[in-house]
Scaffold this active site. Structure first.
Site, PDB file in Angstrom:
ATOM      1  N   HIS A  78       0.834  -1.211   0.000  1.00 52.01           N
ATOM      2  CA  HIS A  78       0.000   0.000   0.000  1.00 52.01           C
ATOM      3  C   HIS A  78       0.871   1.264   0.000  1.00 52.01           C
ATOM      4  O   HIS A  78       0.562   2.239  -0.674  1.00 52.01           O
ATOM      5  CB  HIS A  78      -0.920   0.026   1.221  1.00 52.01           C
ATOM      6  CG  HIS A  78      -1.796  -1.175   1.345  1.00 52.01           C
ATOM      7  ND1 HIS A  78      -2.487  -1.469   2.502  1.00 52.01           N
ATOM      8  CD2 HIS A  78      -2.080  -2.177   0.465  1.00 52.01           C
ATOM      9  CE1 HIS A  78      -3.170  -2.591   2.324  1.00 52.01           C
ATOM     10  NE2 HIS A  78      -2.931  -3.035   1.113  1.00 52.01           N
ATOM     11  N   HIS A 236      -8.908  -2.752  -5.025  1.00 51.41           N
ATOM     12  CA  HIS A 236      -7.824  -2.960  -4.067  1.00 51.41           C
ATOM     13  C   HIS A 236      -6.803  -3.960  -4.614  1.00 51.41           C
ATOM     14  O   HIS A 236      -5.596  -3.804  -4.380  1.00 51.41           O
ATOM     15  CB  HIS A 236      -8.345  -3.443  -2.719  1.00 51.41           C
ATOM     16  CG  HIS A 236      -7.251  -3.520  -1.702  1.00 51.41           C
ATOM     17  ND1 HIS A 236      -6.799  -2.416  -1.017  1.00 51.41           N
ATOM     18  CD2 HIS A 236      -6.469  -4.555  -1.299  1.00 51.41           C
ATOM     19  CE1 HIS A 236      -5.791  -2.763  -0.231  1.00 51.41           C
ATOM     20  NE2 HIS A 236      -5.574  -4.067  -0.385  1.00 51.41           N
ATOM     21  N   ASP A 240      -2.841  -3.220  -4.930  1.00 53.88           N
ATOM     22  CA  ASP A 240      -1.777  -4.142  -4.519  1.00 53.88           C
ATOM     23  C   ASP A 240      -0.813  -4.415  -5.664  1.00 53.88           C
ATOM     24  O   ASP A 240       0.411  -4.437  -5.484  1.00 53.88           O
ATOM     25  CB  ASP A 240      -2.372  -5.476  -4.049  1.00 53.88           C
ATOM     26  CG  ASP A 240      -2.937  -5.411  -2.637  1.00 53.88           C
ATOM     27  OD1 ASP A 240      -2.634  -4.444  -1.913  1.00 53.88           O
ATOM     28  OD2 ASP A 240      -3.679  -6.335  -2.259  1.00 53.88           O
ATOM     29  N   HIS A 263      -0.074 -11.193  -4.779  1.00 51.70           N
ATOM     30  CA  HIS A 263       1.313 -10.811  -4.507  1.00 51.70           C
ATOM     31  C   HIS A 263       2.320 -11.800  -5.089  1.00 51.70           C
ATOM     32  O   HIS A 263       3.332 -11.403  -5.676  1.00 51.70           O
ATOM     33  CB  HIS A 263       1.527 -10.687  -2.998  1.00 51.70           C
ATOM     34  CG  HIS A 263       0.632  -9.689  -2.342  1.00 51.70           C
ATOM     35  ND1 HIS A 263       0.612  -8.366  -2.692  1.00 51.70           N
ATOM     36  CD2 HIS A 263      -0.284  -9.830  -1.344  1.00 51.70           C
ATOM     37  CE1 HIS A 263      -0.271  -7.730  -1.949  1.00 51.70           C
ATOM     38  NE2 HIS A 263      -0.827  -8.600  -1.122  1.00 51.70           N
TER      39      HIS A 263
END
Length: 283
Positions: A78, A236, A240, A263
């Site tokens: 973030h 969101h 990321d 991720h």
């Protein structure tokens, strides 16, 4: 565009998502070509940890950089997205914890603090990472890929959650700092209430609350603030991805597409990209 750093040193305070403990980040201007680096000032040698894909050692639930569990900084995505959006090339960030504060659950709180300080032009040209050909990484679960683009940066993000309140969502846009701040930065970290309670029972998510997360059950939004966007969850995921991609060490000229990624996939495709110099050029 020249490289930029902050005009002066400043600090941001918040709460760690999992530890629930206060965290202080001290931002210091850095020389050109320094990049983004974290400094664990609570450790004996106060090691510098580059915020680079090659320093990523864990991608479970967040992106963690370092050399070991002790010498590391977690949940950097973030903050990295906020630094990218605000145009920060170089900065040293001192931290006395393993964890970046959760703030508002997205990147907006960081950006608002950055605006109070402002940036200085460092008089040296910014280096861009230009994608020259398609590079992809996939498995039975997800697919992510880079595609060439003449100029700028574009992203397409697709998710498909079993949870009823999320389901299928997609976000696609050209992205720059201004668009990010309005359309992506406010999107919060999210989770089903069952997952939220499970983490709590494991001694995690101590800093999580209905004020800084988007929490839902099978029928409704439980958070204090309801949806900021109809498709806030996929936005969101986009946030990321942008934060993870900034661990390339560059602002990217190209297009990024992610289908059910996260991720781990963001990091793996960066590693694959840099394996072959014919995949890219620095301009």
């Amino acid at each position: 565009m020249n490289q930029q750093t902050f005009k002066e040193a400043f600090q941001i305070e918040g709460i760690g998502l999992h530890s629930g403990k206060p965290v202080v980040l001290k931002f210091k201007p850095a020389d050109f070509d320094f990049g983004i680096k974290f400094k664990r000032i609570d450790l004996k040698d106060q090691p510098l940890i580059p915020a680079l894909y090659s320093s990523v050692i864990n991608t479970k639930m967040s992106t963690l950089v370092g050399t070991s569990a002790e010498n590391s900084v977690s949940t950097i995505e973030h903050l990295m997205a906020a630094l990218w959006a605000y145009g920060v090339d170089n900065c040293e960030i001192e931290i006395e914890s393993v964890e970046i504060p959760i703030m508002d659950g997205g990147s907006s709180a960081f950006i608002e603090e950055f605006k109070k300080i402002g940036l200085v032009d460092q008089g040296v040209a910014r280096k861009y990472l230009k994608i020259k050909k398609e590079v992809s990484f996939s498995d039975e679960r997800a697919t992510v890929k880079f595609l060439p683009l003449k100029e700028g940066f574009e992203i397409k993000t697709y998710i498909n959650f079993e949870r009823k309140m999320v389901g299928e969502q997609q976000f696609e846009s050209k992205i720059d700092g201004r668009i990010f701040e309005k359309e992506v930065g406010p999107a919060r970290t999210h989770g089903h209430v069952d997952d939220h309670e499970k983490l709590k029972s494991m001694g995690l998510a101590k800093g999580a609350s209905l004020d800084n997360l988007l929490v839902y059950d099978d029928e409704s939004i439980l958070s204090t603030e309801k949806l900021r966007f109809v498709n806030e969850v996929v936005r969101h995921t986009t946030l990321d991805a942008i934060g993870d991609l900034y661990t390339s060490g560059y602002f990217i000229i190209g297009r990024y597409e992610t289908s059910k990624g996260g991720h781990y996939y963001n990091n793996m495709v960066l590693r694959k990209l840099f394996e072959d110099p014919s995949n890219y050029e620095i301009v």
